[in-house]
Structure formats: structure tokens, C-alpha cells
Design a protein around this motif. Structure first.
Motif, PDB file in Angstrom:
ATOM      1  N   ALA A  86       0.851  -1.196   0.000  1.00  0.00           N
ATOM      2  CA  ALA A  86       0.000   0.000   0.000  1.00  0.00           C
ATOM      3  C   ALA A  86       0.880   1.235   0.000  1.00  0.00           C
ATOM      4  O   ALA A  86       0.609   2.209   0.680  1.00  0.00           O
ATOM      5  CB  ALA A  86      -0.932  -0.036   1.212  1.00  0.00           C
ATOM      6  N   LEU A 123      -5.732  -0.988   1.076  1.00  0.00           N
ATOM      7  CA  LEU A 123      -5.782   0.373   1.632  1.00  0.00           C
ATOM      8  C   LEU A 123      -5.938   0.358   3.155  1.00  0.00           C
ATOM      9  O   LEU A 123      -5.468   1.272   3.829  1.00  0.00           O
ATOM     10  CB  LEU A 123      -6.917   1.175   0.979  1.00  0.00           C
ATOM     11  CG  LEU A 123      -6.574   1.736  -0.405  1.00  0.00           C
ATOM     12  CD1 LEU A 123      -7.828   2.258  -1.090  1.00  0.00           C
ATOM     13  CD2 LEU A 123      -5.522   2.834  -0.318  1.00  0.00           C
ATOM     14  N   ASP A 124      -6.597  -0.693   3.693  1.00  0.00           N
ATOM     15  CA  ASP A 124      -6.675  -0.826   5.156  1.00  0.00           C
ATOM     16  C   ASP A 124      -5.288  -0.783   5.774  1.00  0.00           C
ATOM     17  O   ASP A 124      -5.117  -0.425   6.925  1.00  0.00           O
ATOM     18  CB  ASP A 124      -7.305  -2.172   5.539  1.00  0.00           C
ATOM     19  CG  ASP A 124      -8.823  -2.133   5.458  1.00  0.00           C
ATOM     20  OD1 ASP A 124      -9.390  -1.040   5.322  1.00  0.00           O
ATOM     21  OD2 ASP A 124      -9.431  -3.216   5.537  1.00  0.00           O
ATOM     22  N   GLN A 125      -4.310  -1.229   4.979  1.00  0.00           N
ATOM     23  CA  GLN A 125      -2.951  -1.350   5.518  1.00  0.00           C
ATOM     24  C   GLN A 125      -2.071  -0.162   5.137  1.00  0.00           C
ATOM     25  O   GLN A 125      -0.860  -0.176   5.343  1.00  0.00           O
ATOM     26  CB  GLN A 125      -2.328  -2.662   5.028  1.00  0.00           C
ATOM     27  CG  GLN A 125      -3.160  -3.856   5.495  1.00  0.00           C
ATOM     28  CD  GLN A 125      -2.773  -5.157   4.837  1.00  0.00           C
ATOM     29  OE1 GLN A 125      -1.629  -5.579   4.908  1.00  0.00           O
ATOM     30  NE2 GLN A 125      -3.729  -5.805   4.187  1.00  0.00           N
ATOM     31  N   ALA A 126      -2.682   0.868   4.567  1.00  0.00           N
ATOM     32  CA  ALA A 126      -1.933   2.057   4.167  1.00  0.00           C
ATOM     33  C   ALA A 126      -1.763   2.993   5.361  1.00  0.00           C
ATOM     34  O   ALA A 126      -2.377   2.823   6.408  1.00  0.00           O
ATOM     35  CB  ALA A 126      -2.663   2.774   3.036  1.00  0.00           C
ATOM     36  N   TYR A 127      -0.934   4.014   5.169  1.00  0.00           N
ATOM     37  CA  TYR A 127      -0.790   5.047   6.190  1.00  0.00           C
ATOM     38  C   TYR A 127      -1.961   6.029   6.056  1.00  0.00           C
ATOM     39  O   TYR A 127      -2.161   6.603   4.986  1.00  0.00           O
ATOM     40  CB  TYR A 127       0.547   5.788   5.992  1.00  0.00           C
ATOM     41  CG  TYR A 127       0.765   6.908   6.988  1.00  0.00           C
ATOM     42  CD1 TYR A 127       1.300   6.634   8.243  1.00  0.00           C
ATOM     43  CD2 TYR A 127       0.422   8.220   6.672  1.00  0.00           C
ATOM     44  CE1 TYR A 127       1.480   7.643   9.169  1.00  0.00           C
ATOM     45  CE2 TYR A 127       0.609   9.237   7.600  1.00  0.00           C
ATOM     46  CZ  TYR A 127       1.137   8.948   8.841  1.00  0.00           C
ATOM     47  OH  TYR A 127       1.313   9.953   9.755  1.00  0.00           O
ATOM     48  N   GLU A 128      -2.760   6.169   7.114  1.00  0.00           N
ATOM     49  CA  GLU A 128      -3.885   7.104   7.156  1.00  0.00           C
ATOM     50  C   GLU A 128      -4.831   7.023   5.956  1.00  0.00           C
ATOM     51  O   GLU A 128      -5.016   8.014   5.225  1.00  0.00           O
ATOM     52  CB  GLU A 128      -3.356   8.543   7.267  1.00  0.00           C
ATOM     53  CG  GLU A 128      -2.627   8.816   8.556  1.00  0.00           C
ATOM     54  CD  GLU A 128      -3.484   9.531   9.594  1.00  0.00           C
ATOM     55  OE1 GLU A 128      -3.706  10.738   9.446  1.00  0.00           O
ATOM     56  OE2 GLU A 128      -3.928   8.867  10.550  1.00  0.00           O
ATOM     57  N   PRO A 129      -5.420   5.859   5.734  1.00  0.00           N
ATOM     58  CA  PRO A 129      -6.380   5.776   4.622  1.00  0.00           C
ATOM     59  C   PRO A 129      -7.662   6.548   4.934  1.00  0.00           C
ATOM     60  O   PRO A 129      -8.052   6.672   6.094  1.00  0.00           O
ATOM     61  CB  PRO A 129      -6.667   4.272   4.537  1.00  0.00           C
ATOM     62  CG  PRO A 129      -6.369   3.740   5.897  1.00  0.00           C
ATOM     63  CD  PRO A 129      -5.283   4.596   6.475  1.00  0.00           C
ATOM     64  N   LYS A 130      -8.279   7.096   3.891  1.00  0.00           N
ATOM     65  CA  LYS A 130      -9.558   7.795   4.041  1.00  0.00           C
ATOM     66  C   LYS A 130     -10.508   7.272   2.970  1.00  0.00           C
ATOM     67  O   LYS A 130     -10.110   6.478   2.113  1.00  0.00           O
ATOM     68  CB  LYS A 130      -9.360   9.309   3.857  1.00  0.00           C
ATOM     69  CG  LYS A 130      -8.458   9.940   4.897  1.00  0.00           C
ATOM     70  CD  LYS A 130      -8.371  11.445   4.647  1.00  0.00           C
ATOM     71  CE  LYS A 130      -7.265  12.070   5.491  1.00  0.00           C
ATOM     72  NZ  LYS A 130      -6.871  13.374   4.940  1.00  0.00           N
ATOM     73  N   SER A 131     -11.737   7.777   2.988  1.00  0.00           N
ATOM     74  CA  SER A 131     -12.698   7.262   2.003  1.00  0.00           C
ATOM     75  C   SER A 131     -12.352   7.716   0.584  1.00  0.00           C
ATOM     76  O   SER A 131     -12.834   7.142  -0.380  1.00  0.00           O
ATOM     77  CB  SER A 131     -14.114   7.680   2.373  1.00  0.00           C
ATOM     78  OG  SER A 131     -14.154   9.073   2.501  1.00  0.00           O
ATOM     79  N   GLN A 137       4.425   6.999   3.122  1.00  0.00           N
ATOM     80  CA  GLN A 137       3.863   5.740   2.626  1.00  0.00           C
ATOM     81  C   GLN A 137       4.072   4.609   3.622  1.00  0.00           C
ATOM     82  O   GLN A 137       3.210   3.748   3.760  1.00  0.00           O
ATOM     83  CB  GLN A 137       4.473   5.370   1.268  1.00  0.00           C
ATOM     84  CG  GLN A 137       4.126   6.337   0.141  1.00  0.00           C
ATOM     85  CD  GLN A 137       2.674   6.233  -0.326  1.00  0.00           C
ATOM     86  OE1 GLN A 137       1.919   5.387   0.119  1.00  0.00           O
ATOM     87  NE2 GLN A 137       2.271   7.129  -1.215  1.00  0.00           N
ATOM     88  N   VAL A 138       5.227   4.572   4.293  1.00  0.00           N
ATOM     89  CA  VAL A 138       5.445   3.490   5.267  1.00  0.00           C
ATOM     90  C   VAL A 138       5.582   4.050   6.669  1.00  0.00           C
ATOM     91  O   VAL A 138       5.773   5.234   6.843  1.00  0.00           O
ATOM     92  CB  VAL A 138       6.691   2.625   4.945  1.00  0.00           C
ATOM     93  CG1 VAL A 138       6.469   1.847   3.688  1.00  0.00           C
ATOM     94  CG2 VAL A 138       7.939   3.455   4.880  1.00  0.00           C
TER      95      VAL A 138
END
Lengths: 338, 107
Positions: free
Chosen positions: B47, B73-81, B106-107
């Protein structure tokens, strides 16, 4: 101090096949990986997902591929050092001294870095306030579940780890599960179970919220969560657990004086040697013109790196190319009878 | 060619002509735009090419997410809608004028 011909960093498919090639040409190696099991990304990220582009294998899962590679190198009896990470590389009298985080030391003329995109680490909460409690009451993995008995536990995440622990801990703790969206990526049966537990009020389920801040003085008192539209809630918490999957960090590799191109290591395409004599890089971590991040490319790179290792491990011998179908020396190494 | 605007977290704007058929991620990587890592090389297996589409009209116009993109995306940094993986956005005439914003990291 363990003396060997080659230390391989990384027990993913590329490292495993390189070990096979070393065994075939009569060299010894030791394999170090910071995961607790063999297989690298194949086993950590997609053990059950089918792979369709391994030559001559129409379809296999990450786990099957790993098991076959382990089987293939069995005749050589190489040692694995799992749950351990290479921390330091130092050159002494033309040999590399390799030190691990568990205090092991190797002396070797060759190091093959097959480290994928680095080592896996859990993704953590982005908020600074979580760092204070990291490892004590803010946790990203569970070693002893008894500490949660009769406590308020707030779990964040939507995958199997988050769901499984929410289900498990709901028996003996007050569990709140928080996830950023309505859908979960965990196994359908776990999602079903979570919904039932939520209905029967055995757990509190809050979706479309994420972590804002951990509050507490000395110990955690509560967590504040927020929705995207700005609403916030405060939940009493003794423990906060985050399960957001793993991220890959280059880690100590960045400190060994190797040329780096972003997070990859440039190599020559003859032996996959780096800018340091006797240090090779293969698989996803290496780069060269035309590089493809495919398992099959890693196999090719490992075969050539193994030959590159030969000249430093056996400086007085000449490497002779042989086929496994014809060479009796290779058959001896494999322990097969003619 | 389609014009894609990449906005770094610090506000730096890069406007790039990206060839049709490439992904928005590839457009960034090939032009050495910082802020998009793409560790897995574009396979929806990490992600680290995560971007935000701040303009909701644009967000709704984009090709829908394939199965698995939201899971990553659940595993991304600060995901939003309004999060997307930029490796999944293939450049076409329809994407001409798209603006993507990068997360803080990103990480």
C-alpha cells in the motif's frame, strides 16, 4: 563464530533457490531471516494465493512454492537462523564478519542479500501519543493473552488478526473493535461471528472511525477515535491493539555502505555483485536495467550469484559448468544414486 | 498523453504528461516524483503508492476499485474514504486533468 562459504540474508524463494544453486556447485551456506518461518513474502503475504508464473508450474500457492523449495534444498542440510536479523557487516582481512541481532557471528567470503523489500514490521498507529505506550499497553502483536483478562481492550483493524483477537478476547475482556470502513477483509466466517457478537453486545463494534489519540497519564485511560467528518468518541481502554498488516523497512541494510537506488541495490548482471566485493544482491531488493520483480527473475539471479560466490569461496579452484542430469559430483551432493 | 497533477504532502506540485496505458503510479516513479514508493512494483500487493483524490467529482469518475484494493488500503498510512492505490489508476483520455494528493508518508 560460524565459518561458511556464503551467508544468505532472506529465506524467501530467491534466497532458497540461491541456496540450492550453492549446494549444487558444492558450497556451504547459512540462511538468516527475521521472520519466524521460511518463505518470505510468499508465506507472510500470500500463503494461500495462487501464483501462475513459475516456469513449468501452471499454478501453486505461496505456501506450496515454499514447501517445494525447502524440499529441494533438503539434501544439503543448510542451517536456518530464523527470528534473527543481520545487524552488522564488517570486512576483516578480505572476509566478511556478519553479526546478527541475537548475537550470532559468521565469517564468510560472500554475503548474498535476498532481502525482498527489507524486513517486515507491523504498521503502527500514526499518532505520537501511541508511541509513549508502545510495547506496554499499545501492542501490535500478542504474546500473552492472559494480561487482557477483565480489562477493556480496544482493537483496531479489519483483517483476520483484528477479527480473530476480537473474537478470542471477547470471552474474558471488554472488547471494542474499531475499523475505518464497513467492510472487513477477514475470513467470511469471522466477519459473521463478529456481527453476531456485536448484536448480542458481547463486543462493541464501531466502523468508519479511526485512531485519533491515546490518552492517559503514566498508563492508558482512554482512546479518542474520530470519523472522517470530524465526529469523535472517547472509549475507556486499558489496552489498545493495532492490526494494520505489515510494512517493509530496509532496516540495517541501508547502513552497510552499499550503493542504493531508492530502496534497491544496484548490481552487475553477470554475478549480481554490488559495489562491495563479495556482497551480492538478488530478488526484489536488487536493481539493474530491465529488472522485473518476478520470482523467476530471482531464481536466475540466484543461480548466477552462486557462481559469483564460487570464485571467492574457492579461489584456487576453477568453476566448471555441469548439468544435474549428467554430473556424478552433483548427484553425490544431492545424495541420489545413479 | 494525459496531464496528471501530483501534489506532495508539503504542497509541491508536479504537473506531468503521462502516456496513456501507464498507471498514475508509473507516471510518478518514471519521473522521479517523491512521495510514491510502489514497493511491490504495481501489483496491488502493498500500500505504498497510496494517494488521495480530494476532488469528489474526480473520485467518482475514476474506474471503480477492484476486489482487494480496499483491503490493501486498510494497511496504508492514514487511509480515508477518498484513498486510492495509484497503481490501479490507468491513464487514459478520461484521466486528463486528474489531481492526486500524497499522504504524509507511505510506510
Amino acid at each position: 563464530m560460524i565459518k561458511t562459504d556464503v551467508v544468505i540474508i532472506g529465506a524467501g524463494p530467491t534466497g532458497l533457490f540461491c541456496a540450492h544453486q550453492l549446494g549444487i556447485i558444492g558450497l556451504k551456506c547459512e540462511i538468516v531471516d527475521n521472520l519466524d518461518k521460511i518463505g518470505g513474502q510468499c508465506i507472510e503475504l500470500y500463503p494461500d494465493k495462487p501464483i501462475y508464473d513459475i516456469p513449468a508450474v501452471p499454478q501453486c500457492t505461496g505456501e506450496e512454492l515454499t514447501n517445494n523449495l525447502i524440499e529441494q534444498i533438503k539434501p544439503f542440510n543448510f542451517n536456518f537462523h530464523l527470528n534473527d536479523r543481520v545487524q552488522e557487516l564488517k570486512n576483516e582481512n578480505n572476509k566478511w564478519i556478519v553479526k546478527t541481532s541475537n548475537g550470532k557471528e559468521f565469517e564468510t567470503p560472500n554475503v548474498v542479500i535476498a532481502g525482498g523489500v527489507g524486513s517486515f514490521e507491523p504498521r503502527k498507529f500514526p499518532t505520537k501519543s501511541a508511541e509513549i505506550f508502545d510495547g506496554k499497553t499499545v501492542l501490535y502483536s500478542i504474546k500473552d493473552k492472559t494480561i487482557f483478562k477483565d480489562k477493556s481492550v480496544v482493537i483496531f483493524g479489519g483483517g483476520d488478526s483484528a477479527l480473530d483477537w476480537a473474537i478470542e478476547l471477547s470471552n474474558s475482556s471488554k472488547v471494542t473493535l474499531v475499523h475505518r470502513r464497513d467492510e472487513f477483509r477477514g475470513a467470511p466466517s469471522s466477519v459473521q461471528k463478529i456481527k453476531e457478537l456485536s448484536k448480542s453486545k458481547k463486543i462493541e463494534l464501531i466502523t468508519k472511525y479511526s485512531m485519533n489519540e491515546v490518552k492517559g497519564n503514566g498508563s492508558i485511560e482512554s482512546v479518542e477515535i474520530k470519523s472522517e467528518s470530524g465526529e469523535s468518541k472517547t472509549i475507556k481502554a486499558d489496552y489498545v491493539l493495532g492490526f494494520f498488516g505489515l510494512i517493509m523497512q530496509l532496516g540495517p541494510i541501508a547502513e552497510w555502505g552499499l550503493n542504493l537506488n531508492k530502496k534497491t541495490i544496484p548490481v552487475n548482471t553477470e554475478s549480481f555483485e554490488t559495489n562491495k566485493k563479495g556482497i551480492f544482491a538478488i530478488g526484489d531488493i536488487c536493481t539493474y536495467p530491465g529488472k522485473l520483480k518476478l520470482i523467476l527473475s530471482g531464481f536466475h539471479e540466484g543461480a548466477l550469484a552462486a557462481r559469483g560466490c564460487f570464485k571467492y569461496a574457492r579461489p584456487d579452484e576453477k568453476y566448471r559448468f555441469e548439468f544435474t542430469t549428467a554430473s556424478s559430483a552433483i548427484k553425490d551432493r544431492l545424495g541420489v544414486k545413479e | 498523453m494525459a496531464k496528471i497533477k501530483y501534489v506532495e504532502f508539503n504542497g509541491t506540485v508536479h504537473e506531468i504528461e503521462v502516456s496513456k496505458g501507464l498507471s498514475v503510479m508509473e507516471g510518478a516513479v518514471q519521473n522521479s516524483i517523491p512521495g510514491i514508493d510502489a514497493d511491490c512494483g504495481g501489483g496491488m500487493s502493498c500500500a505504498t503508492c497510496h494517494v488521495y483524490i480530494n476532488d469528489s467529482e474526480w473520485f467518482n469518475k475514476l474506474p471503480e476499485k477492484e476486489m482487494g484494493e480496499d483491503d490493501m488500503l486498510d494497511q496504508a498510512y492514514e487511509p480515508k474514504s477518498n484513498s486510492r492505490l495509484s497503481c490501479q489508476l490507468i491513464v487514459s483520455d478520461e484521466l486528463d486533468g486528474l489531481t492526486v494528493h500524497m499522504p504524509e508518508k507511505q510506510v
